[in-house]
Scaffold this motif. Structure first.
Motif, PDB file in Angstrom:
ATOM      1  N   ILE A  83       0.870  -1.286  -0.054  1.00 17.59           N
ATOM      2  CA  ILE A  83      -0.099  -0.051  -0.076  1.00 17.59           C
ATOM      3  C   ILE A  83       0.967   1.322  -0.056  1.00 17.59           C
ATOM      4  CG2 ILE A  83      -1.528   1.463   1.514  1.00 17.59           C
ATOM      5  CD1 ILE A  83      -2.995  -0.736   0.023  1.00 17.59           C
ATOM      6  N   LEU A  84       1.890   1.299   0.860  1.00 13.21           N
ATOM      7  CA  LEU A  84       2.699   2.442   0.763  1.00 13.21           C
ATOM      8  C   LEU A  84       3.462   2.746  -0.386  1.00 13.21           C
ATOM      9  CD1 LEU A  84       4.194   2.388   4.486  1.00 13.21           C
ATOM     10  CD2 LEU A  84       2.392   3.999   3.690  1.00 13.21           C
ATOM     11  N   ASP A  85       4.044   1.485  -0.990  1.00 16.99           N
ATOM     12  CA  ASP A  85       4.744   1.673  -2.177  1.00 16.99           C
ATOM     13  C   ASP A  85       3.841   2.071  -3.300  1.00 16.99           C
ATOM     14  OD1 ASP A  85       7.154   0.618  -1.079  1.00 16.99           O
ATOM     15  OD2 ASP A  85       6.916  -1.388  -2.041  1.00 16.99           O
ATOM     16  N   GLY A  90       2.906   7.027  -6.967  1.00 14.10           N
ATOM     17  CA  GLY A  90       1.937   7.838  -7.619  1.00 14.10           C
ATOM     18  C   GLY A  90       1.665   7.603  -8.804  1.00 14.10           C
ATOM     19  N   ALA A  91       1.733   5.923  -9.200  1.00 13.57           N
ATOM     20  CA  ALA A  91       1.431   5.354 -10.433  1.00 13.57           C
ATOM     21  C   ALA A  91       0.315   4.419 -10.297  1.00 13.57           C
ATOM     22  CB  ALA A  91       2.622   4.180 -10.772  1.00 13.57           C
ATOM     23  N   THR A  92      -0.250   3.984 -11.385  1.00 12.87           N
ATOM     24  CA  THR A  92      -1.631   3.141 -11.464  1.00 12.87           C
ATOM     25  C   THR A  92      -0.969   1.576 -11.105  1.00 12.87           C
ATOM     26  OG1 THR A  92      -1.565   2.548 -13.582  1.00 12.87           O
ATOM     27  CG2 THR A  92      -2.823   4.564 -12.991  1.00 12.87           C
ATOM     28  N   LYS A  93      -1.875   0.952 -10.476  1.00 13.20           N
ATOM     29  CA  LYS A  93      -2.031  -0.526 -10.581  1.00 13.20           C
ATOM     30  C   LYS A  93      -3.179  -0.953 -11.100  1.00 13.20           C
ATOM     31  CE  LYS A  93       1.104  -2.080  -6.613  1.00 13.20           C
ATOM     32  NZ  LYS A  93       1.858  -2.996  -7.169  1.00 13.20           N
ATOM     33  N   ASN A  94      -3.184  -2.072 -11.501  1.00 10.84           N
ATOM     34  CA  ASN A  94      -4.485  -2.934 -12.141  1.00 10.84           C
ATOM     35  C   ASN A  94      -5.058  -3.504 -10.664  1.00 10.84           C
ATOM     36  OD1 ASN A  94      -4.140  -2.620 -14.713  1.00 10.84           O
ATOM     37  ND2 ASN A  94      -2.730  -4.336 -14.698  1.00 10.84           N
ATOM     38  N   VAL A 117      -5.629   6.703  -4.176  1.00 10.46           N
ATOM     39  CA  VAL A 117      -5.651   8.355  -3.971  1.00 10.46           C
ATOM     40  C   VAL A 117      -5.288   8.808  -2.388  1.00 10.46           C
ATOM     41  CG1 VAL A 117      -7.226  10.481  -4.192  1.00 10.46           C
ATOM     42  CG2 VAL A 117      -7.398   8.511  -5.786  1.00 10.46           C
ATOM     43  N   SER A 118      -6.037   8.242  -1.374  1.00 10.59           N
ATOM     44  CA  SER A 118      -5.582   8.328  -0.092  1.00 10.59           C
ATOM     45  C   SER A 118      -5.464   7.073   0.748  1.00 10.59           C
ATOM     46  CB  SER A 118      -6.791   9.348   0.398  1.00 10.59           C
ATOM     47  OG  SER A 118      -7.973   8.556   0.376  1.00 10.59           O
ATOM     48  N   ILE A 133      -8.983   3.963   3.085  1.00  9.96           N
ATOM     49  CA  ILE A 133      -8.358   4.140   1.734  1.00  9.96           C
ATOM     50  C   ILE A 133      -9.186   4.557   0.667  1.00  9.96           C
ATOM     51  CG2 ILE A 133      -6.456   2.640   2.052  1.00  9.96           C
ATOM     52  CD1 ILE A 133      -7.831   0.509   0.282  1.00  9.96           C
ATOM     53  N   GLU A 134      -8.729   5.148  -0.500  1.00  9.31           N
ATOM     54  CA  GLU A 134      -9.598   5.269  -1.703  1.00  9.31           C
ATOM     55  C   GLU A 134      -8.917   5.260  -2.819  1.00  9.31           C
ATOM     56  OE1 GLU A 134     -12.026   8.790  -4.049  1.00  9.31           O
ATOM     57  OE2 GLU A 134     -11.271   9.460  -2.038  1.00  9.31           O
ATOM     58  N   ILE A 135      -9.501   4.457  -3.603  1.00  5.49           N
ATOM     59  CA  ILE A 135      -9.011   3.875  -5.025  1.00  5.49           C
ATOM     60  C   ILE A 135      -9.808   4.742  -6.047  1.00  5.49           C
ATOM     61  CG2 ILE A 135      -8.325   2.253  -6.418  1.00  5.49           C
ATOM     62  CD1 ILE A 135      -7.931   0.255  -3.758  1.00  5.49           C
TER      63      ILE A 135
END
Length: 148
Positions: A83-85, A90-94, A117-118, A133-135
């Protein structure tokens, strides 16, 4: 009267692609999660051409759509570094959201690249550290139907 077929918490899953492409893992520790689908609307006031003294009608159109995922729970060591990485990159993950109890032919998975995002953590003496968290999906996720 037929009873509704429902889905339990463990059958509504949010997963993030791991460092191994095509392999997904659930975010550990979440005890609540949600998916929000929003249509952003544009509006136009359209007058009555026969009688302009009448109030105009407001007509609407979908301008854009967005999908976000939220989660709350305890901060689990299992997902801590991932989560921290993800956030610090600042990149996207699938990401994929699975509704395991979907009927055959109905949407089972919504998937696509997304931003973390958060992350909000809180701790209180005598309690476990919590997380929110927010994705946000980058675009509208792809829908995949449940196979037979």
């Amino acid at each position: 009267m037929a009873r509704a077929i429902t889905e339990n918490f463990h059958e509504f899953v949010v997963e993030v692609e791991t460092e191994t492409p095509g392999t997904y893992a659930a975010i550990c520790g979440l005890t609540a999660r949600g998916i929000n689908r929003t249509s952003n609307m544009s509006t136009s006031e359209v007058p009555d051409c026969d009688n302009e003294a009448l109030p105009a009608a407001v007509e609407r159109a979908v301008q854009s759509q967005e999908v976000t995922v939220t989660g709350q729970g305890v901060w689990a060591q299992t997902s801590h570094e991932m989560i921290l990485d993800w956030w610090y990159s600042g990149a996207t993950k699938n990401v994929r959201v699975k509704n395991i109890k979907a009927a055959v032919g109905d949407t089972e998975i919504e998937a696509g690249p997304a931003y973390l995002v958060s992350i909000n953590n809180q701790g209180e003496r005598g309690q476990k550290v919590t997380a929110e968290i927010e994705i946000q999906f980058d675009g509208v996720p792809t829908r995949t139907a449940k196979a037979a």
